[in-house]
Design a protein around this motif. Structure first.
Motif, PDB file in Angstrom:
ATOM      1  N   LEU A 127       0.822  -1.214   0.000  1.00  0.00           N
ATOM      2  CA  LEU A 127       0.000   0.000   0.000  1.00  0.00           C
ATOM      3  C   LEU A 127       0.857   1.265   0.000  1.00  0.00           C
ATOM      4  N   ALA A 128       1.928   1.270   0.776  1.00  0.00           N
ATOM      5  CA  ALA A 128       2.796   2.450   0.843  1.00  0.00           C
ATOM      6  C   ALA A 128       3.591   2.649  -0.446  1.00  0.00           C
ATOM      7  N   SER A 129       3.769   1.583  -1.227  1.00  0.00           N
ATOM      8  CA  SER A 129       4.513   1.674  -2.484  1.00  0.00           C
ATOM      9  C   SER A 129       3.636   2.097  -3.650  1.00  0.00           C
ATOM     10  N   SER A 130       2.321   2.068  -3.459  1.00  0.00           N
ATOM     11  CA  SER A 130       1.400   2.357  -4.560  1.00  0.00           C
ATOM     12  C   SER A 130       1.341   3.851  -4.853  1.00  0.00           C
ATOM     13  N   THR A 131       0.746   4.179  -5.974  1.00  0.00           N
ATOM     14  CA  THR A 131       0.586   5.583  -6.370  1.00  0.00           C
ATOM     15  C   THR A 131      -0.284   6.330  -5.356  1.00  0.00           C
ATOM     16  N   PHE A 132      -1.298   5.641  -4.871  1.00  0.00           N
ATOM     17  CA  PHE A 132      -2.214   6.239  -3.898  1.00  0.00           C
ATOM     18  C   PHE A 132      -1.841   5.770  -2.495  1.00  0.00           C
ATOM     19  N   ARG A 133      -0.618   6.077  -2.063  1.00  0.00           N
ATOM     20  CA  ARG A 133      -0.124   5.547  -0.794  1.00  0.00           C
ATOM     21  C   ARG A 133      -0.895   6.061   0.418  1.00  0.00           C
ATOM     22  N   PHE A 134      -1.529   7.229   0.280  1.00  0.00           N
ATOM     23  CA  PHE A 134      -2.264   7.773   1.425  1.00  0.00           C
ATOM     24  C   PHE A 134      -3.547   6.999   1.720  1.00  0.00           C
ATOM     25  N   ILE A 135      -3.886   6.057   0.837  1.00  0.00           N
ATOM     26  CA  ILE A 135      -5.025   5.184   1.132  1.00  0.00           C
ATOM     27  C   ILE A 135      -4.735   4.309   2.347  1.00  0.00           C
ATOM     28  N   LEU A 136      -3.435   4.204   2.685  1.00  0.00           N
ATOM     29  CA  LEU A 136      -3.031   3.440   3.872  1.00  0.00           C
ATOM     30  C   LEU A 136      -3.656   4.029   5.142  1.00  0.00           C
ATOM     31  N   ILE A 137      -3.926   5.324   5.159  1.00  0.00           N
ATOM     32  CA  ILE A 137      -4.470   5.976   6.362  1.00  0.00           C
ATOM     33  C   ILE A 137      -5.899   5.514   6.654  1.00  0.00           C
ATOM     34  N   PRO A 138      -6.851   5.640   5.692  1.00  0.00           N
ATOM     35  CA  PRO A 138      -8.214   5.147   5.992  1.00  0.00           C
ATOM     36  C   PRO A 138      -8.269   3.626   6.160  1.00  0.00           C
ATOM     37  N   ILE A 139      -7.447   2.902   5.402  1.00  0.00           N
ATOM     38  CA  ILE A 139      -7.437   1.443   5.552  1.00  0.00           C
ATOM     39  C   ILE A 139      -6.902   1.060   6.935  1.00  0.00           C
ATOM     40  N   GLY A 140      -5.861   1.765   7.364  1.00  0.00           N
ATOM     41  CA  GLY A 140      -5.331   1.524   8.708  1.00  0.00           C
ATOM     42  C   GLY A 140      -6.380   1.800   9.777  1.00  0.00           C
ATOM     43  N   ALA A 141      -7.148   2.875   9.599  1.00  0.00           N
ATOM     44  CA  ALA A 141      -8.212   3.206  10.550  1.00  0.00           C
ATOM     45  C   ALA A 141      -9.276   2.111  10.587  1.00  0.00           C
ATOM     46  N   LEU A 142      -9.631   1.606   9.405  1.00  0.00           N
ATOM     47  CA  LEU A 142     -10.638   0.543   9.322  1.00  0.00           C
ATOM     48  C   LEU A 142     -10.154  -0.727  10.024  1.00  0.00           C
ATOM     49  N   ILE A 143      -8.909  -1.089   9.772  1.00  0.00           N
ATOM     50  CA  ILE A 143      -8.331  -2.266  10.426  1.00  0.00           C
ATOM     51  C   ILE A 143      -8.271  -2.050  11.937  1.00  0.00           C
ATOM     52  N   GLY A 144      -7.849  -0.847  12.345  1.00  0.00           N
ATOM     53  CA  GLY A 144      -7.758  -0.539  13.773  1.00  0.00           C
ATOM     54  C   GLY A 144      -9.091  -0.632  14.475  1.00  0.00           C
ATOM     55  N   TYR A 145     -10.160  -0.186  13.800  1.00  0.00           N
ATOM     56  CA  TYR A 145     -11.502  -0.225  14.396  1.00  0.00           C
ATOM     57  C   TYR A 145     -11.894  -1.644  14.784  1.00  0.00           C
ATOM     58  N   PHE A 146     -11.573  -2.589  13.905  1.00  0.00           N
ATOM     59  CA  PHE A 146     -12.003  -3.967  14.151  1.00  0.00           C
ATOM     60  C   PHE A 146     -10.970  -4.797  14.916  1.00  0.00           C
ATOM     61  N   ILE A 147      -9.688  -4.487  14.753  1.00  0.00           N
ATOM     62  CA  ILE A 147      -8.670  -5.359  15.320  1.00  0.00           C
ATOM     63  C   ILE A 147      -8.665  -5.327  16.846  1.00  0.00           C
ATOM     64  N   VAL A 148      -9.073  -4.205  17.445  1.00  0.00           N
ATOM     65  CA  VAL A 148      -9.093  -4.129  18.904  1.00  0.00           C
ATOM     66  C   VAL A 148     -10.121  -5.102  19.488  1.00  0.00           C
ATOM     67  N   LYS A 149     -11.143  -5.434  18.705  1.00  0.00           N
ATOM     68  CA  LYS A 149     -12.148  -6.391  19.166  1.00  0.00           C
ATOM     69  C   LYS A 149     -11.555  -7.792  19.319  1.00  0.00           C
ATOM     70  N   ALA A 150     -10.429  -8.039  18.634  1.00  0.00           N
ATOM     71  CA  ALA A 150      -9.784  -9.348  18.707  1.00  0.00           C
ATOM     72  C   ALA A 150      -8.724  -9.422  19.799  1.00  0.00           C
ATOM     73  N   GLU A 151      -8.499  -8.326  20.526  1.00  0.00           N
ATOM     74  CA  GLU A 151      -7.546  -8.356  21.641  1.00  0.00           C
ATOM     75  C   GLU A 151      -8.150  -9.175  22.783  1.00  0.00           C
ATOM     76  N   PRO A 152      -7.460 -10.219  23.248  1.00  0.00           N
ATOM     77  CA  PRO A 152      -8.045 -11.098  24.262  1.00  0.00           C
ATOM     78  C   PRO A 152      -8.466 -10.378  25.539  1.00  0.00           C
ATOM     79  N   ALA A 153      -7.619  -9.460  26.031  1.00  0.00           N
ATOM     80  CA  ALA A 153      -7.905  -8.813  27.318  1.00  0.00           C
ATOM     81  C   ALA A 153      -9.020  -7.779  27.232  1.00  0.00           C
ATOM     82  N   VAL A 154      -9.394  -7.361  26.008  1.00  0.00           N
ATOM     83  CA  VAL A 154     -10.460  -6.367  25.861  1.00  0.00           C
ATOM     84  C   VAL A 154     -11.781  -6.914  26.391  1.00  0.00           C
ATOM     85  N   TYR A 155     -12.038  -8.210  26.132  1.00  0.00           N
ATOM     86  CA  TYR A 155     -13.266  -8.822  26.636  1.00  0.00           C
ATOM     87  C   TYR A 155     -13.293  -8.819  28.159  1.00  0.00           C
ATOM     88  N   VAL A 156     -12.144  -9.090  28.758  1.00  0.00           N
ATOM     89  CA  VAL A 156     -12.059  -9.086  30.220  1.00  0.00           C
ATOM     90  C   VAL A 156     -12.398  -7.700  30.760  1.00  0.00           C
TER      91      VAL A 156
END
Length: 506
Positions: free
Chosen positions: A326-355
């Protein structure tokens, strides 16, 4: 005969709900704008299955073993009313559970300029000392907000005495070392300790232990950074996988299992010994309770082995490669919204978050729901990952984000209900767990290499950002709740509500 009990089935559904969005996002990227090799996508898919099963076993195991152990030890320890004994046991316990933390081994490997054992001992002592501070704060009713201001001001003063390449890593350490092994036990310990107090602020003060224990590693690593000088060439990024068939894929995962079987066994052993000695000399639980805790420990062991193997072997290569593409592509700044999208969901997979989420809901009797906590954490992590990707692409120093971010978070702590400040600063350590270390950090590393950035100063800091933004979003949730409480008072609504000092029953 049922093959799976209702509790395990519920935990499996939670795990599926947490990991499936990440799976869909990565598959969608790999089939469109971020093509990856079959080796990487196969290892990611296999790793995702292991992560899901591992989460199921871990969350169930933590619920029936780690949480009751922490609560019983904390309650019994403080009932002695011997301050010296309480402080000594807290120090020993803090050191033991930190050395037991698998994420600490990851951190030690990421900082090659400091010998592993030196870093581990220093961080463990930092957590142990600050666990003593946290316990004394609960017992004495000291203001968490004022204590946090003093400690973070000290950290930001020290940060100017270490190399620039070391600053991001020092703040990363605060999130990494409060991981799936440490968080359930420390949070439950806080509940057990606060239970002996009868004042109305006791429930508020059951939180905040993780917050203070997260500061210890930051200060410890900053002090080490004054002695050990890292260099850019010390840091390496993960190499691309090269697997020619499914048999090699299976061997790659099975060959890693003995390592994690041993690592988690070594991690759990000190905690089991500590609890065993406590049981013999003080607790004297009945056989039924001990059997339940033992079964929970087995579940916790199986869950952590599968989770860490799946995350480290399956997720790391995918994160690195996608970040690079993504960072090597012409539209490298797309990494920012994609990173935000991944971040939104990935925290739900943190084991201690449920605790954390379920303990918050239980302690507040539903006044703060697990759903509201989950949304607030997801928004916070989404913002943090977007900012972290911006840093990587534009080469912005991390202090430009950390100083104003913590200033806002600490400022909010003086205007929101106390319990929200404690939960918010706990959530920073909880949200920045193994999923962040095994997917988001490699994502930043891959992007950093692609744009020719400095790995030490640019790629690192993702964990620090993830640990910072929930401090703000959870406290904003507190402000919203406070406004609703005032409306309820006006309307004469009955129930539990928050004022500036405590949870009170209307």
């Amino acid at each position: 005969m049922k093959l799976i009990n209702p509790k395990m089935k519920a935990k499996l559904h939670e795990a599926l709900a947490a990991v499936t969005p990440i799976l869909i996002i990565v598959l969608a990227l790999s089939l469109t704008i971020a093509p990856v090799s079959p080796s990487i996508i196969l290892s990611f898919l296999f790793g995702s299955v292991m992560v899901m099963i591992g989460m199921m076993f871990f969350t169930l195991g933590a619920e029936i073993s780690m949480v009751p152990m922490g609560e019983k030890v904390g309650s019994k320890m403080t009932k002695s009313k011997n301050v010296l004994l309480i402080c000594t046991l807290s120090l020993i316990l803090g050191v033991i559970i930190t050395i037991s933390e698998p994420d600490l081994q990851v951190l030690a490997g990421l900082v090659p300029s400091i010998p592993n054992h030196t870093l581990i001992i220093a961080v463990a002592l930092g957590v142990g000392i600050f666990l003593v501070v946290a316990v004394l704060r609960v017992l004495l009713g000291i203001s968490l907000s004022r204590l946090l201001v003093v400690l973070y001001v000290a950290a930001f003063v020290l940060i100017f005495f270490v190399p620039a390449d070391f600053r991001a890593i020092s703040f990363d350490s605060g999130g990494v070392t409060t991981g799936p092994m440490t968080v359930p036990f420390i949070m439950a310990l806080g509940v057990g300790i606060s239970a002996i107090r009868s004042d109305r602020n006791a429930s508020d003060d059951s939180f905040g232990l993780v917050a203070l224990c997260s500061v210890g590693p930051i200060l410890a690593v900053l002090i080490l950074g004054m002695v050990f000088r890292p260099g850019e060439n010390d840091y390496v990024v993960l190499k691309e996988l090269d697997i020619s068939n499914t048999v090699e894929l299976r061997k790659m995962f099975t060959s890693s299992l003995p390592y994690y079987l041993k690592e988690i066994a070594v991690s759990l052993f000190p905690i089991v010994v500590f609890f065993g000695l406590f049981q013999i000399f003080s607790l004297h639980l009945n056989k039924k309770s001990l059997k339940k805790i033992l079964i929970g420990l087995v579940y916790t062991y199986i869950g952590l082995v599968l989770f860490l193997a799946g995350a480290n072997v399956g997720f790391m290569p995918a994160g690195t490669y996608i970040g690079s593409v993504l960072a090597s592509s012409t539209f490298r700044f797309i990494l920012i919204p994609i990173g935000a999208l991944i971040g939104y969901f990935i925290v739900k997979a943190e084991p201690a978050v449920y605790v954390l989420n379920h303990q918050v809901e239980e302690i507040t009797e539903g006044a703060i729901s697990a759903k509201a906590m989950g949304v607030s954490l997801s928004v916070g992590v989404a913002v943090s990952v977007a900012l972290a990707m911006t840093r990587v692409l534009l080469d912005i120093p991390i202090l430009y984000f950390l100083i104003p971010g913590y200033a806002v978070a600490l400022g909010l702590s003086f205007v929101v209900p106390k319990i929200f400040t404690a939960i918010a600063f706990d959530s920073g350590g909880v949200a920045s767990g193994p999923m962040t270390a095994t997917f988001l950090l490699p994502l930043a590393q891959g992007a950093c290499v692609a744009v020719g950035g400095n790995l030490a100063s640019d790629a690192f800091g993702v964990v620090a950002m993830v640990a910072m933004t929930p401090l703000i979003t959870i406290q904003v949730l507190g402000l919203i709740t406070l406004l609703k409480q005032r409306k309820n008072k006006t309307d004469g609504t009955l129930g539990y509500a928050f004022d500036e000092d405590a949870i009170i029953e209307l």
